[in-house]
Design an enzyme around this catalytic site. Structure first.
Site, short mmCIF file in Angstrom:
data_model
loop_
_atom_site.label_atom_id
_atom_site.label_comp_id
_atom_site.label_asym_id
_atom_site.label_seq_id
_atom_site.Cartn_x
_atom_site.Cartn_y
_atom_site.Cartn_z
N TYR A 57 0.84 -1.20 0.00
CA TYR A 57 0.00 0.00 0.00
C TYR A 57 0.88 1.25 0.00
O TYR A 57 0.63 2.20 -0.75
CB TYR A 57 -0.91 -0.01 1.23
CG TYR A 57 -1.76 1.22 1.39
CD1 TYR A 57 -2.95 1.38 0.68
CD2 TYR A 57 -1.37 2.24 2.26
CE1 TYR A 57 -3.72 2.51 0.82
CE2 TYR A 57 -2.14 3.38 2.41
CZ TYR A 57 -3.32 3.51 1.70
OH TYR A 57 -4.08 4.64 1.84
N ASP A 58 1.91 1.26 0.83
CA ASP A 58 2.81 2.42 0.89
C ASP A 58 3.48 2.66 -0.46
O ASP A 58 3.72 3.80 -0.86
CB ASP A 58 3.87 2.22 1.97
CG ASP A 58 3.28 2.27 3.38
OD1 ASP A 58 2.15 2.80 3.52
OD2 ASP A 58 3.92 1.78 4.32
N LYS A 139 -15.88 18.40 33.38
CA LYS A 139 -16.72 18.29 32.19
C LYS A 139 -16.02 19.02 31.05
O LYS A 139 -16.00 20.24 31.00
CB LYS A 139 -18.11 18.87 32.44
CG LYS A 139 -19.09 18.67 31.30
CD LYS A 139 -20.46 19.20 31.66
CE LYS A 139 -21.46 18.94 30.54
NZ LYS A 139 -21.11 19.67 29.30
N ARG A 160 -22.30 12.22 18.81
CA ARG A 160 -23.53 12.02 19.58
C ARG A 160 -24.77 12.21 18.71
O ARG A 160 -25.73 11.47 18.82
CB ARG A 160 -23.58 13.00 20.76
CG ARG A 160 -24.83 12.82 21.62
CD ARG A 160 -25.12 14.06 22.47
NE ARG A 160 -24.04 14.39 23.36
CZ ARG A 160 -23.88 13.85 24.56
NH1 ARG A 160 -24.74 12.97 25.00
NH2 ARG A 160 -22.86 14.21 25.32
N GLU A 197 -14.76 12.48 25.04
CA GLU A 197 -14.85 13.83 24.50
C GLU A 197 -13.62 14.15 23.67
O GLU A 197 -12.49 13.95 24.13
CB GLU A 197 -14.96 14.83 25.65
CG GLU A 197 -15.58 16.14 25.28
CD GLU A 197 -17.11 16.10 25.29
OE1 GLU A 197 -17.72 17.12 24.98
OE2 GLU A 197 -17.69 15.04 25.61
N LYS A 313 -20.95 11.09 39.09
CA LYS A 313 -21.61 9.84 38.73
C LYS A 313 -21.62 8.90 39.92
O LYS A 313 -20.59 8.73 40.58
CB LYS A 313 -20.89 9.15 37.56
CG LYS A 313 -20.84 9.96 36.28
CD LYS A 313 -20.02 9.24 35.22
CE LYS A 313 -19.82 10.11 33.99
NZ LYS A 313 -18.90 9.48 33.02
N LYS A 337 -22.41 22.87 36.97
CA LYS A 337 -21.82 23.86 36.09
C LYS A 337 -21.12 24.97 36.88
O LYS A 337 -21.51 25.31 37.99
CB LYS A 337 -22.89 24.48 35.19
CG LYS A 337 -23.48 23.51 34.17
CD LYS A 337 -22.41 23.02 33.20
CE LYS A 337 -23.00 22.35 31.98
NZ LYS A 337 -23.63 23.28 31.06
#
Length: 725
Positions: A57-58, A139, A160, A197, A313, A337
């Site tokens: 491939y290379d 967060k 998401r 995240e 949690k 928050k």
């Protein structure tokens, strides 16, 4: 017998040295290499089934690069040198989450945190002094992602999206160094979905914006916008050039939880090679939780990444399972928050916008001001009771550093309370400022605008509404915009600007027109077709027609939500879709409810857990309008709403209607309802002939009597538990 062609016969130029190629041969060879490399990219990145070695491939890529270096004028638009991996099919494509990616509820003070713990104890039936451990972690202000591993290999990555369906960004995610492509650990589950995240550090963001400025390109407003924009590039090369990073915070589908506790699961994920936030802690009291919050908040400015709060949690996973979810959020977790950032600006004007339900909403036009790295220039005021005069000073704020609305250059919270997005600084109001007079007629159609009176309370509604209904152009076009919006039919290429344009030109006047757009377009004179319109083109028109065709089959809850019925949001849409199953059953029942408000159909609608009288009346009112029924009937000739998948296909109570009455001794009433719903049952508040089970505990009264009179199956709590277990 046909001859099998060799690779050399298929590609006679493949063995010819680059130095010996002329321009014609080079162009042909670049075309072959682009197709062959794209084929291998598809096998590797999308199907995880490579058929050549990495070295082979290379070699293809090196040959392509060498030819392009010798013939720079021949570089193709689809050149492999401009891409990393394979571009997602049909832009990004859609991924249905096997386990929904739901959002977190928020609290903003210590009282909210204590209330959160009290709710958990009440739900689980625990004493107020019962010790509960929680994880506490920053967060991250980034973009949520789910990473699916099969056989230890990363096979899919998705955003998401709406929590149930996201975008396929696998090729782009493979370019992020923090995310492992393969896990060799023998105890790594199969399959396993890691959730976390994607973010951009502050230092990397500054360097990126410096580079953008040097090139004269557009600057990013903040690190989150930069991260989101970088991840959603159709060309993975651009994503690869951006310094993205990743923190894991949980998991989706898995054969079993990684451990017995959230903290244990974190340690397992860290051992498998996933980066976790080093500031995460395990706490054993509300005082510990709040101390972690204060400690991290005090160090917030020194961190190299943006955070907007702390996530708590519940540590024990068995208790998380019992708590389950409510609406779009887990009961076992909450986001605490940070305080809002603020800035002061001037109110220049107030404009009235008419929404799809006829609500007249005043929108403040502010002198642009930067808050938390975002330019805020609009603020929704919501009602006329708290509007200051033109020229007044407004204090705008972006809660949690940058609110979701602020990233769109507007601030959606009301300008009426210090806990919301804006407040008035009245002592700075100029003497010449005038108090705003709210209109008595709709600015769109001229119909009378009124504030309705609640018949039960006698109080006037805070919202002023246009009485024009469907004759009001603003309401019709806003309903169309809602119909094609992201959480409704989600028709790509048919955004607010396009809808307004097509509505103004009498091309689309109601939702069914969308699905006849291509057919009617073909009947027009070629010079009048969409492809010939200003700002369009053959490709954009074809893409729109394809996007419309792809949305002829949507989930029933999206269909219901798209109708724009007052008070019917996404969650209510899902409740209705679960209860009625098919579009035909739903429409038939709603028409019956509209025809007879004292009849069985209306009673059943009103009896659905989570749907109160106001919602039931709004739905009945919608289906009592002949024009609305006509639109729905026409839509159902053109689209096929799909039934929602049962929560648990193997459950013996999936699709059954259950009523709980009396005192339950082995679980709380809330826990019993939540567990039944997770198993696919429909929990009702009263007994009817459509009820399948009544679960009766000590003290059961009229509901038990009604069940016996109707011949409904009555179970004790122990019998119910034996049935569902």
């Amino acid at each position: 017998m046909s001859k099998i062609k060799s690779k050399k016969e298929e590609a006679p130029l493949a063995g010819k040295p680059v130095a010996g190629l002329d321009a014609t041969e080079a162009a042909a060879e670049l075309a072959r290499l682009a197709a062959e490399i794209a084929h291998h990219d598809s096998l590797y990145y999308q199907k995880d089934a490579p058929e050549v070695s990495d070295a082979a491939y290379d070699a293809l890529r090196k040959r392509n690069e060498a030819i392009e270096a010798r013939f720079p004028d021949l570089v193709r638009a689809d050149s492999p040198s401009l891409k990393v991996g394979a571009a997602p099919v049909e832009a990004f494509g859609k991924v249905v989450h096997r386990v929904p990616m739901l959002s977190l509820g928020n609290v903003f003070d210590e009282e909210g945190v204590r209330d959160f713990l009290d709710r958990i104890r009440r739900f689980l039936g625990l004493d107020q002094d019962a010790e509960l451990a929680f994880t506490a972690e920053p967060k991250i202000d980034g973009l949520s992602i789910t990473l699916r591993y099969e056989g230890g290999r990363l096979v899919q990555a998705a955003t998401r999206g709406d929590g149930y369906e996201g975008e396929n960004v696998t090729a782009n995610v493979r370019t992020i160094a923090d995310i492992p492509h393969e896990i060799a650990a023998k105890d790594f589950p199969d399959p396993f979905e890691v959730r976390g995240e994607i973010y951009m550090s502050r230092s990397a963001f500054q360097k990126l914006n410096d580079a953008q400025a040097a090139r004269g390109d557009r600057l990013f407003a903040n690190p989150r916008n930069a991260a989101a924009g970088s991840l959603r590039q159709l060309d993975p090369t651009i994503t690869a050039s951006r310094p993205l990073a990743f923190f894991a915070y949980g998991w989706g589908e898995a054969p079993a939880p990684p451990a017995d506790t959230q903290w244990g699961a974190y340690r397992a994920m860290k051992k498998w090679g996933f980066p976790l936030n080093p500031l995460a802690e395990r706490t054993t009291s509300v005082e510990d939780m709040l101390k972690t919050y204060r400690d991290i908040e005090s160090d917030r400015a020194s961190l190299d990444y943006d955070i907007d709060g702390i996530v708590y949690k519940l540590d024990r996973l068995d208790l998380q399972e019992r708590l389950g979810f409510v609406s779009r959020s887990p009961r076992f977790a909450i986001a605490h928050k940070f305080p809002a950032e603020q800035a002061t600006t001037v109110l220049n004007d107030i404009e009235i916008q008419v929404g799809r339900t006829g609500a007249l909403t005043p929108v403040a036009k502010l002198e642009p001001v930067t808050v938390g790295g975002v330019v805020v220039q609009n603020a929704t005021l919501h009602n006329e009771d708290y509007i200051a005069g033109i020229g007044a000073t407004a204090r705008a704020c972006a809660r949690a550093a940058i609110s979701a609305s602020a990233t769109r250059s507007s601030c959606s919270g009301p300008a009426t309370s210090s806990r919301k997005c804006s407040t008035w600084v009245l002592d700075k109001r100029p003497k010449e400022s005038k108090r705003f007079k709210f209109p008595t007629h709709c600015p769109s159609c001229g119909s009378l605008a009124v504030r309705e009176v609640d018949e039960k309370t006698g109080k006037r509604d805070v919202v002023c509404r246009c009485t024009g209904g469907l004759i009001c152009p603003a309401q019709r076009v806003e309903r169309l915009k809602h119909f094609v919006s992201r959480n409704a039919f989600d028709i790509e290429g048919l955004g607010e600007k396009r809808i307004q344009e097509l509505y103004d030109d009498n091309i689309i006047k109601s939702p069914p027109d969308i699905f006849t757009l291509e057919e009617k377009d073909k009947e027009k004179d070629p010079d009048e077709q969409l492809a010939k319109r200003e700002g369009w083109g053959a490709l954009s028109a074809q893409k729109l027609f394809a996007a419309i065709q792809a949305r002829r089959a949507v989930k029933l809850d999206r269909f219901i939500y798209a109708l724009g019925i007052r008070h019917v949001g996404e969650i209510t849409g899902r409740l209705l879709a679960r209860r009625y199953g098919t579009a035909e059953t739903f429409v038939k029942a709603m028409r019956a409810a509209a025809d007879d408000r004292s009849g069985e159909a209306f009673a059943e609608l009103d009896n659905i857990e989570g749907i109160g009288p106001a919602v039931a009346v709004a739905i009945a009112d919608f289906f009592a309008e002949p024009h609305n029924v006509t639109v729905v009937d026409e839509l159902l000739k053109k689209v096929k709403p799909q039934e929602l998948e049962a929560v648990d296909h193997a459950s013996p109570v999936s699709g059954k209607t259950v009523v709980f009455t009396g005192t339950l001794e082995r679980m709380t009433r809330s826990e019993a309802k939540a567990r039944a719903e997770r198993l696919g049952a429909k929990v009702a508040g009263s007994v009817s002939k459509n009820t399948d089970y009544v679960v009766a505990g000590p003290g059961a009264g009229s509901k038990l009597k009604n069940a016996k009179d109707l011949g409904v199956n009555v179970l004790t709590e122990d019998e119910w538990l034996a049935l569902i277990e």
